[in-house]
Design a protein around this motif. Sequence first.
Motif, PDB file in Angstrom:
ATOM      1  N   ASN A 189       0.814  -1.222   0.000  1.00 38.74           N
ATOM      2  CA  ASN A 189       0.000   0.000   0.000  1.00 38.74           C
ATOM      3  C   ASN A 189       0.848   1.273   0.000  1.00 38.74           C
ATOM      4  O   ASN A 189       0.328   2.357  -0.253  1.00 38.74           O
ATOM      5  CB  ASN A 189      -0.935   0.035   1.213  1.00 38.74           C
ATOM      6  CG  ASN A 189      -2.023  -1.008   1.114  1.00 38.74           C
ATOM      7  OD1 ASN A 189      -2.403  -1.436   0.037  1.00 38.74           O
ATOM      8  ND2 ASN A 189      -2.516  -1.449   2.258  1.00 38.74           N
ATOM      9  N   PHE A 190       2.113   1.149   0.299  1.00 36.81           N
ATOM     10  CA  PHE A 190       3.006   2.303   0.377  1.00 36.81           C
ATOM     11  C   PHE A 190       3.980   2.371  -0.801  1.00 36.81           C
ATOM     12  O   PHE A 190       4.847   3.225  -0.828  1.00 36.81           O
ATOM     13  CB  PHE A 190       3.823   2.254   1.678  1.00 36.81           C
ATOM     14  CG  PHE A 190       2.962   2.301   2.900  1.00 36.81           C
ATOM     15  CD1 PHE A 190       2.519   3.509   3.407  1.00 36.81           C
ATOM     16  CD2 PHE A 190       2.579   1.122   3.544  1.00 36.81           C
ATOM     17  CE1 PHE A 190       1.716   3.553   4.538  1.00 36.81           C
ATOM     18  CE2 PHE A 190       1.787   1.160   4.674  1.00 36.81           C
ATOM     19  CZ  PHE A 190       1.351   2.383   5.168  1.00 36.81           C
ATOM     20  N   ARG A 191       3.837   1.469  -1.734  1.00 41.30           N
ATOM     21  CA  ARG A 191       4.842   1.337  -2.795  1.00 41.30           C
ATOM     22  C   ARG A 191       4.195   1.327  -4.175  1.00 41.30           C
ATOM     23  O   ARG A 191       3.179   0.681  -4.383  1.00 41.30           O
ATOM     24  CB  ARG A 191       5.619   0.055  -2.580  1.00 41.30           C
ATOM     25  CG  ARG A 191       6.748  -0.146  -3.547  1.00 41.30           C
ATOM     26  CD  ARG A 191       7.488  -1.400  -3.164  1.00 41.30           C
ATOM     27  NE  ARG A 191       8.338  -1.882  -4.216  1.00 41.30           N
ATOM     28  CZ  ARG A 191       9.650  -1.861  -4.158  1.00 41.30           C
ATOM     29  NH1 ARG A 191      10.254  -1.372  -3.110  1.00 41.30           N
ATOM     30  NH2 ARG A 191      10.358  -2.348  -5.145  1.00 41.30           N
ATOM     31  N   LYS A 192       4.817   2.044  -5.078  1.00 40.27           N
ATOM     32  CA  LYS A 192       4.431   2.045  -6.498  1.00 40.27           C
ATOM     33  C   LYS A 192       5.692   1.735  -7.295  1.00 40.27           C
ATOM     34  O   LYS A 192       6.797   2.148  -6.932  1.00 40.27           O
ATOM     35  CB  LYS A 192       3.918   3.416  -6.931  1.00 40.27           C
ATOM     36  CG  LYS A 192       2.667   3.876  -6.228  1.00 40.27           C
ATOM     37  CD  LYS A 192       1.462   3.367  -6.941  1.00 40.27           C
ATOM     38  CE  LYS A 192       0.215   3.984  -6.319  1.00 40.27           C
ATOM     39  NZ  LYS A 192      -0.956   3.236  -6.604  1.00 40.27           N
ATOM     40  N   GLU A 193       5.513   1.025  -8.403  1.00 42.22           N
ATOM     41  CA  GLU A 193       6.641   0.686  -9.256  1.00 42.22           C
ATOM     42  C   GLU A 193       6.380   1.166 -10.675  1.00 42.22           C
ATOM     43  O   GLU A 193       5.257   1.084 -11.168  1.00 42.22           O
ATOM     44  CB  GLU A 193       6.890  -0.823  -9.250  1.00 42.22           C
ATOM     45  CG  GLU A 193       7.316  -1.350  -7.900  1.00 42.22           C
ATOM     46  CD  GLU A 193       7.551  -2.849  -7.882  1.00 42.22           C
ATOM     47  OE1 GLU A 193       8.363  -3.292  -7.063  1.00 42.22           O
ATOM     48  OE2 GLU A 193       6.928  -3.572  -8.696  1.00 42.22           O
ATOM     49  N   PHE A 194       7.446   1.658 -11.305  1.00 48.09           N
ATOM     50  CA  PHE A 194       7.356   2.192 -12.650  1.00 48.09           C
ATOM     51  C   PHE A 194       8.553   1.728 -13.472  1.00 48.09           C
ATOM     52  O   PHE A 194       9.624   1.463 -12.931  1.00 48.09           O
ATOM     53  CB  PHE A 194       7.351   3.725 -12.621  1.00 48.09           C
ATOM     54  CG  PHE A 194       6.208   4.314 -11.846  1.00 48.09           C
ATOM     55  CD1 PHE A 194       4.964   4.478 -12.413  1.00 48.09           C
ATOM     56  CD2 PHE A 194       6.393   4.698 -10.523  1.00 48.09           C
ATOM     57  CE1 PHE A 194       3.912   5.025 -11.692  1.00 48.09           C
ATOM     58  CE2 PHE A 194       5.351   5.239  -9.788  1.00 48.09           C
ATOM     59  CZ  PHE A 194       4.109   5.408 -10.372  1.00 48.09           C
TER      60      PHE A 194
END
Length: 169
Positions: free
Chosen positions: A73-78
């Motif tokens: 919930n605290f992490r996004k990946e690109f």
Amino acid sequence: MKERKILMQQKIKRNKQKNQKYDLINRLPHRLSCEMENCELIFSPEVDAILDKVHKLWNYELHKGDFVTKYHNFRKEFSWEDEVIQYVQQIKIEEKQAYLFLGINDSPIFLVNGEWVIENFSDIWEAINYTDLWVFDMDVNYGVLVSRYGGYLEHDPNPKEILYAITKW
């Protein structure tokens, strides 16, 4: 003798961090370099103690395999730099003094306005060649950690096999 060696290593690291400040300032556009030049700096061994606060917040699991699933919930990946820039520039953080740590070798910690970092993220991040950039408040109540890893996202692979992860709280 051992204490003297430790003290000497700390002095060497501190000098490298001081030199790194000027290297970074020379990489930045003039309008940003003027701002960064006047920032208060924190050097080792204090740098390690400050970064430890961030690691402690994440139970020392930051950058480890279980972190991705445990704290999803605290992490996004690109896969792409422009996606990271677009995402980070939409983040709202308080306009108060914050720590800025750059993932370049021997970086000191800069004391800066957190909102200023977000507003100028693109130029700062480009100046450090899209490596890690962390900005977080002094109490570690909020933060944005941009990290670069080797690998790729299956749904959108980067041919350079680089992926960027943003941890935000």
